[in-house]
Design a protein around this motif. Structure first.
Motif, PDB file in Angstrom:
ATOM      1  N   ASP A  19      44.120  32.189  -1.745  1.00 43.49           N
ATOM      2  CA  ASP A  19      42.972  32.137  -2.653  1.00 43.49           C
ATOM      3  C   ASP A  19      42.192  30.868  -2.341  1.00 43.49           C
ATOM      4  OD1 ASP A  19      41.277  31.852  -5.080  1.00 43.49           O
ATOM      5  OD2 ASP A  19      42.531  33.473  -5.860  1.00 43.49           O
ATOM      6  N   ASP A  20      40.866  30.959  -2.323  1.00 42.02           N
ATOM      7  CA  ASP A  20      40.074  29.762  -2.024  1.00 42.02           C
ATOM      8  C   ASP A  20      39.941  28.838  -3.227  1.00 42.02           C
ATOM      9  OD1 ASP A  20      38.513  31.598  -3.363  1.00 42.02           O
ATOM     10  OD2 ASP A  20      36.654  31.022  -2.345  1.00 42.02           O
ATOM     11  N   ASP A  21      40.424  29.258  -4.388  1.00 39.86           N
ATOM     12  CA  ASP A  21      40.398  28.429  -5.590  1.00 39.86           C
ATOM     13  C   ASP A  21      41.740  27.701  -5.711  1.00 39.86           C
ATOM     14  OD1 ASP A  21      40.429  27.322  -8.132  1.00 39.86           O
ATOM     15  OD2 ASP A  21      39.420  29.033  -9.067  1.00 39.86           O
ATOM     16  N   PRO A  22      41.752  26.379  -5.522  1.00 34.50           N
ATOM     17  CA  PRO A  22      43.030  25.644  -5.589  1.00 34.50           C
ATOM     18  C   PRO A  22      43.682  25.719  -6.959  1.00 34.50           C
ATOM     19  CG  PRO A  22      41.160  24.121  -5.519  1.00 34.50           C
ATOM     20  CD  PRO A  22      40.616  25.486  -5.235  1.00 34.50           C
ATOM     21  N   ASN A  23      42.886  25.896  -8.021  1.00 29.16           N
ATOM     22  CA  ASN A  23      43.455  25.995  -9.367  1.00 29.16           C
ATOM     23  C   ASN A  23      44.267  27.275  -9.525  1.00 29.16           C
ATOM     24  OD1 ASN A  23      42.248  23.558 -10.355  1.00 29.16           O
ATOM     25  ND2 ASN A  23      40.303  24.650 -10.537  1.00 29.16           N
ATOM     26  N   ILE A  24      43.763  28.376  -8.931  1.00 27.17           N
ATOM     27  CA  ILE A  24      44.502  29.639  -8.978  1.00 27.17           C
ATOM     28  C   ILE A  24      45.808  29.500  -8.202  1.00 27.17           C
ATOM     29  CG2 ILE A  24      44.508  32.052  -8.266  1.00 27.17           C
ATOM     30  CD1 ILE A  24      42.748  31.591 -10.652  1.00 27.17           C
ATOM     31  N   ARG A  25      45.738  28.902  -7.028  1.00 29.05           N
ATOM     32  CA  ARG A  25      46.947  28.719  -6.223  1.00 29.05           C
ATOM     33  C   ARG A  25      47.972  27.872  -6.974  1.00 29.05           C
ATOM     34  NH1 ARG A  25      43.199  27.253  -2.164  1.00 29.05           N
ATOM     35  NH2 ARG A  25      44.152  25.183  -1.959  1.00 29.05           N
ATOM     36  N   GLU A  26      47.486  26.820  -7.608  1.00 27.40           N
ATOM     37  CA  GLU A  26      48.398  25.940  -8.342  1.00 27.40           C
ATOM     38  C   GLU A  26      49.041  26.664  -9.519  1.00 27.40           C
ATOM     39  OE1 GLU A  26      48.394  21.578 -10.622  1.00 27.40           O
ATOM     40  OE2 GLU A  26      46.511  22.455  -9.890  1.00 27.40           O
ATOM     41  N   LEU A  27      48.237  27.452 -10.248  1.00 25.29           N
ATOM     42  CA  LEU A  27      48.757  28.169 -11.420  1.00 25.29           C
ATOM     43  C   LEU A  27      49.801  29.196 -11.013  1.00 25.29           C
ATOM     44  CD1 LEU A  27      48.624  28.942 -14.439  1.00 25.29           C
ATOM     45  CD2 LEU A  27      46.757  30.516 -13.844  1.00 25.29           C
ATOM     46  N   VAL A  52      45.487  43.403  -9.269  1.00 23.93           N
ATOM     47  CA  VAL A  52      45.370  42.739 -10.573  1.00 23.93           C
ATOM     48  C   VAL A  52      43.999  42.084 -10.669  1.00 23.93           C
ATOM     49  CG1 VAL A  52      46.252  40.914 -12.066  1.00 23.93           C
ATOM     50  CG2 VAL A  52      47.840  42.340 -10.779  1.00 23.93           C
ATOM     51  N   ILE A  53      43.335  42.267 -11.794  1.00 25.59           N
ATOM     52  CA  ILE A  53      41.981  41.754 -11.985  1.00 25.59           C
ATOM     53  C   ILE A  53      42.027  40.424 -12.747  1.00 25.59           C
ATOM     54  CG2 ILE A  53      39.718  42.233 -13.011  1.00 25.59           C
ATOM     55  CD1 ILE A  53      40.388  45.211 -12.758  1.00 25.59           C
ATOM     56  N   LYS A  54      41.260  39.452 -12.263  1.00 31.54           N
ATOM     57  CA  LYS A  54      41.102  38.171 -12.961  1.00 31.54           C
ATOM     58  C   LYS A  54      40.158  38.365 -14.149  1.00 31.54           C
ATOM     59  CE  LYS A  54      41.387  35.503  -8.640  1.00 31.54           C
ATOM     60  NZ  LYS A  54      40.657  34.620  -7.717  1.00 31.54           N
ATOM     61  N   PRO A  55      40.344  37.625 -15.257  1.00 31.88           N
ATOM     62  CA  PRO A  55      41.464  36.716 -15.528  1.00 31.88           C
ATOM     63  C   PRO A  55      42.761  37.493 -15.759  1.00 31.88           C
ATOM     64  CG  PRO A  55      40.104  36.945 -17.477  1.00 31.88           C
ATOM     65  CD  PRO A  55      39.390  37.688 -16.388  1.00 31.88           C
ATOM     66  N   ILE A  65      55.338  43.865   4.812  1.00 29.43           N
ATOM     67  CA  ILE A  65      55.587  43.224   3.518  1.00 29.43           C
ATOM     68  C   ILE A  65      54.636  43.817   2.469  1.00 29.43           C
ATOM     69  CG2 ILE A  65      56.400  41.068   4.528  1.00 29.43           C
ATOM     70  CD1 ILE A  65      53.638  39.855   3.890  1.00 29.43           C
ATOM     71  N   PRO A  66      55.037  43.801   1.199  1.00 30.33           N
ATOM     72  CA  PRO A  66      54.128  44.269   0.146  1.00 30.33           C
ATOM     73  C   PRO A  66      52.997  43.281  -0.106  1.00 30.33           C
ATOM     74  CG  PRO A  66      56.202  43.513  -0.806  1.00 30.33           C
ATOM     75  CD  PRO A  66      56.376  43.456   0.685  1.00 30.33           C
ATOM     76  N   ILE A  67      51.851  43.817  -0.556  1.00 31.55           N
ATOM     77  CA  ILE A  67      50.655  43.007  -0.804  1.00 31.55           C
ATOM     78  C   ILE A  67      50.149  43.266  -2.218  1.00 31.55           C
ATOM     79  CG2 ILE A  67      48.295  42.501  -0.069  1.00 31.55           C
ATOM     80  CD1 ILE A  67      49.085  43.642   2.688  1.00 31.55           C
ATOM     81  N   LEU A  68      49.841  42.191  -2.929  1.00 32.32           N
ATOM     82  CA  LEU A  68      49.257  42.267  -4.268  1.00 32.32           C
ATOM     83  C   LEU A  68      47.878  41.632  -4.223  1.00 32.32           C
ATOM     84  CD1 LEU A  68      49.340  42.626  -7.385  1.00 32.32           C
ATOM     85  CD2 LEU A  68      50.533  40.434  -7.502  1.00 32.32           C
ATOM     86  N   MET A  69      46.839  42.415  -4.510  1.00 34.33           N
ATOM     87  CA  MET A  69      45.480  41.889  -4.565  1.00 34.33           C
ATOM     88  C   MET A  69      45.234  41.269  -5.943  1.00 34.33           C
ATOM     89  SD  MET A  69      43.161  42.394  -2.004  1.00 34.33           S
ATOM     90  CE  MET A  69      42.985  43.321  -0.482  1.00 34.33           C
ATOM     91  N   LEU A  70      44.703  40.052  -5.933  1.00 36.42           N
ATOM     92  CA  LEU A  70      44.407  39.313  -7.160  1.00 36.42           C
ATOM     93  C   LEU A  70      42.942  38.921  -7.092  1.00 36.42           C
ATOM     94  CD1 LEU A  70      45.628  37.977  -9.710  1.00 36.42           C
ATOM     95  CD2 LEU A  70      46.092  35.970  -8.301  1.00 36.42           C
ATOM     96  N   THR A  71      42.089  39.564  -7.902  1.00 33.98           N
ATOM     97  CA  THR A  71      40.653  39.404  -7.689  1.00 33.98           C
ATOM     98  C   THR A  71      39.835  39.634  -8.948  1.00 33.98           C
ATOM     99  OG1 THR A  71      38.772  40.287  -6.436  1.00 33.98           O
ATOM    100  CG2 THR A  71      40.529  41.813  -6.975  1.00 33.98           C
ATOM    101  N   ALA A  72      38.609  39.129  -8.929  1.00 38.91           N
ATOM    102  CA  ALA A  72      37.671  39.343 -10.030  1.00 38.91           C
ATOM    103  C   ALA A  72      36.897  40.644  -9.860  1.00 38.91           C
ATOM    104  CB  ALA A  72      36.696  38.171 -10.121  1.00 38.91           C
ATOM    105  N   LYS A  73      37.025  41.291  -8.707  1.00 38.69           N
ATOM    106  CA  LYS A  73      36.277  42.517  -8.419  1.00 38.69           C
ATOM    107  C   LYS A  73      37.040  43.708  -8.993  1.00 38.69           C
ATOM    108  CE  LYS A  73      34.318  42.835  -4.332  1.00 38.69           C
ATOM    109  NZ  LYS A  73      32.897  42.707  -4.678  1.00 38.69           N
ATOM    110  N   GLY A  74      36.508  44.285 -10.077  1.00 44.45           N
ATOM    111  CA  GLY A  74      37.248  45.309 -10.800  1.00 44.45           C
ATOM    112  C   GLY A  74      36.637  46.693 -10.805  1.00 44.45           C
ATOM    113  N   GLU A  75      35.573  46.917 -10.032  1.00 48.30           N
ATOM    114  CA  GLU A  75      34.969  48.245  -9.990  1.00 48.30           C
ATOM    115  C   GLU A  75      35.872  49.216  -9.239  1.00 48.30           C
ATOM    116  OE1 GLU A  75      32.183  49.112 -11.569  1.00 48.30           O
ATOM    117  OE2 GLU A  75      32.064  47.061 -12.352  1.00 48.30           O
ATOM    118  N   ILE A  76      35.737  50.503  -9.558  1.00 43.96           N
ATOM    119  CA  ILE A  76      36.582  51.510  -8.925  1.00 43.96           C
ATOM    120  C   ILE A  76      36.372  51.535  -7.415  1.00 43.96           C
ATOM    121  CG2 ILE A  76      34.912  53.389  -9.215  1.00 43.96           C
ATOM    122  CD1 ILE A  76      38.746  53.654  -9.562  1.00 43.96           C
TER     123      ILE A  76
END
Length: 222
Positions: A8-16, A99-102, A73-84
């Motif tokens: 993730d390019d957001d260091p706060n997300i990576r840290e959390l 998984v959609i942010k937040p 390996i399994p992949i989990l997408m974590l993103t703000a983009k929530g459209e179908i």
């Protein structure tokens, strides 16, 4: 100890996310974009990747495709983009979950544990799903003590679904996984084989169902 890569390019997300992963006993590896993630994958043994979509240098879709090409390996997408359409593109790229942010960090842990559990099932010779035992060595199925032999493609399709319960597969993914990249037939053959599986394993006896996910594809649910 399982190693989890968080991209993730957001260091706060990576840290959390990293904080909660380490608290659960996972080894945490981080990367700020897709290119750095591929570098980390080369030097670390990673069991699961959590990937953001919108990143510089290489976005999550391309990274997902790269991981699918070279790593199992399994992949989990974590993103703000929530459209179908975003979800459809993510699953087409090869993600296992979305998984959609937040988000709630605890939900990430639940999904990570589920994905790791499903991945371990894939490497087993026998797959237990509902009331079925799928013997991948002998291409046989046991349903409550009754031995069944399916046509090869039906067996392989069922085994693919059962290896990843809860994961949505697009028709294109299933064609590649079961029929192969060089298959030149119509992808509607997947619909035909799913229909046959539903007819064979209908009702509560089998202990599972194959659901149609509108606009995306199919998934097996216990």
């Amino acid at each position: 100890m399982h190693s989890i890569l968080v991209v993730d390019d957001d260091p706060n997300i990576r840290e959390l996310v990293g904080f909660y992963l380490k608290r659960e006993g996972y080894h945490f590896v981080e990367a700020a974009d897709g290119k750095e993630a591929l570098e980390k994958l080369e030097i670390n043994t990673i069991q699961l990747a959590i990937v953001d979509i919108m990143m510089p240098n290489m976005d999550g879709y391309e990274l997902c495709e790269q991981i699918r090409s070279y790593y199992d390996i399994p992949i989990l997408m974590l993103t703000a983009k929530g459209e179908i359409t975003d979800k459809e593109k993510a699953y087409a790229a090869g993600t296992d979950d979305y998984v959609i942010k937040p988000f709630e960090p605890q939900e990430i842990l639940f999904r990570v544990k589920a994905l790791l559990r499903r991945f371990q099932m894939v490497n087993e010779e026998s797959i237990h799903i509902g009331n079925l035992v799928i013997d991948r060595n002998n291409y046989e199925i046991d349903l409550l003590g009754k031995r069944l032999v399916l046509p090869m493609k039906e067996f392989e399709l069922l085994a693919q679904f059962a290896s990843y319960p809860g994961r949505t597969f697009s028709r294109e993914q299933l064609i590649e996984l079961v029929w192969g990249y060089d298959y030149d037939g119509n992808d509607r053959t997947v619909d035909v084989h799913v229909k046959r599986l539903r007819e064979r394993f209908n009702g509560d006896l089998a202990g599972f169902s194959i659901r149609t996910i509108r606009g995306l594809g199919y998934k097996l649910e216990e």
